[in-house]
Design a protein around this motif. Structure first.
Motif, PDB file in Angstrom:
ATOM      1  N   SER A  97       0.742  -1.429  -0.160  1.00 18.22           N
ATOM      2  CA  SER A  97       0.049   0.073   0.080  1.00 18.22           C
ATOM      3  C   SER A  97       0.786   1.166   0.227  1.00 18.22           C
ATOM      4  N   LEU A  98       0.472   2.197  -0.682  1.00 22.36           N
ATOM      5  CA  LEU A  98       1.222   3.503  -0.648  1.00 22.36           C
ATOM      6  C   LEU A  98       0.035   4.691  -0.855  1.00 22.36           C
ATOM      7  N   SER A  99       0.191   5.355   0.250  1.00 18.41           N
ATOM      8  CA  SER A  99      -0.852   6.638   0.349  1.00 18.41           C
ATOM      9  C   SER A  99      -0.072   7.682   1.055  1.00 18.41           C
ATOM     10  N   PHE A 100      -0.972   8.985   0.913  1.00 16.45           N
ATOM     11  CA  PHE A 100      -0.524  10.294   1.487  1.00 16.45           C
ATOM     12  C   PHE A 100      -1.637  10.285   2.688  1.00 16.45           C
ATOM     13  N   ILE A 101      -1.234  10.820   3.779  1.00 20.26           N
ATOM     14  CA  ILE A 101      -2.096  11.075   4.872  1.00 20.26           C
ATOM     15  C   ILE A 101      -1.886  12.555   5.317  1.00 20.26           C
ATOM     16  N   PHE A 102      -2.958  13.116   5.148  1.00 18.36           N
ATOM     17  CA  PHE A 102      -3.446  14.716   5.583  1.00 18.36           C
ATOM     18  C   PHE A 102      -3.848  14.721   7.034  1.00 18.36           C
ATOM     19  N   ASN A 103      -2.923  14.961   7.975  1.00 21.82           N
ATOM     20  CA  ASN A 103      -3.481  15.101   9.345  1.00 21.82           C
ATOM     21  C   ASN A 103      -4.220  16.420   9.495  1.00 21.82           C
TER      22      ASN A 103
END
Length: 134
Positions: A97-103
């Motif tokens: 899995s590859l993702s961008f996480i916007f906190n």
């Protein structure tokens, strides 16, 4: 099964000082689940969890890490990398899995947005909102 999973996450979060999170969105169908997140170093967070979805493989389990990249205004951005498995209906798919996480999504501290792709058998889009339960 869901009750046992919830109890496991609560007990694990207390023992490992991990933060439990509720997630939901799209992951090979509509998905809802629980995940744990624990900081192991200044710039590394370990994440893992389980989700149930409406796709052809109804159970998703994942384990990986999160590395901070930058901030977009007041919203920290991180890169998520990990292993993912899709299970059910007498078939299993494993991959990464590859993702961008916007906190701090929408300027709400415990909320996050995760967008990316799971490559397990074939590519699957990933778009989820999550809420950290402190």
């Amino acid at each position: 099964l869901l009750v046992i999973s919830c109890l496991l996450f609560v007990v694990s979060s207390v023992a490992l000082a991990a933060v439990p999170e509720i997630v939901g969105g799209v992951r090979d169908g509509l998905a809802v689940g629980l995940q744990l997140e624990s900081s192991v170093a200044r710039n590394l967070t370990i994440r893992g969890g389980i989700e149930f979805n409406s796709g052809s493989l109804p159970v998703v389990a994942f384990l990986g890490g999160k590395v901070p990249l930058t901030s977009l205004g007041r919203m920290p951005l991180a890169l998520g990398l990990g292993l993912v498995g899709y299970f059910g209906n007498n078939k299993n798919d494993f991959g990464f899995s590859l993702s961008f996480i916007f906190n701090r999504f929408l300027d709400i501290q415990p909320m996050f947005l995760e967008v990316g792709v799971d490559v397990a058998g074939h590519g699957r889009a990933l778009a989820q909102l999550g809420y950290k339960v402190y």
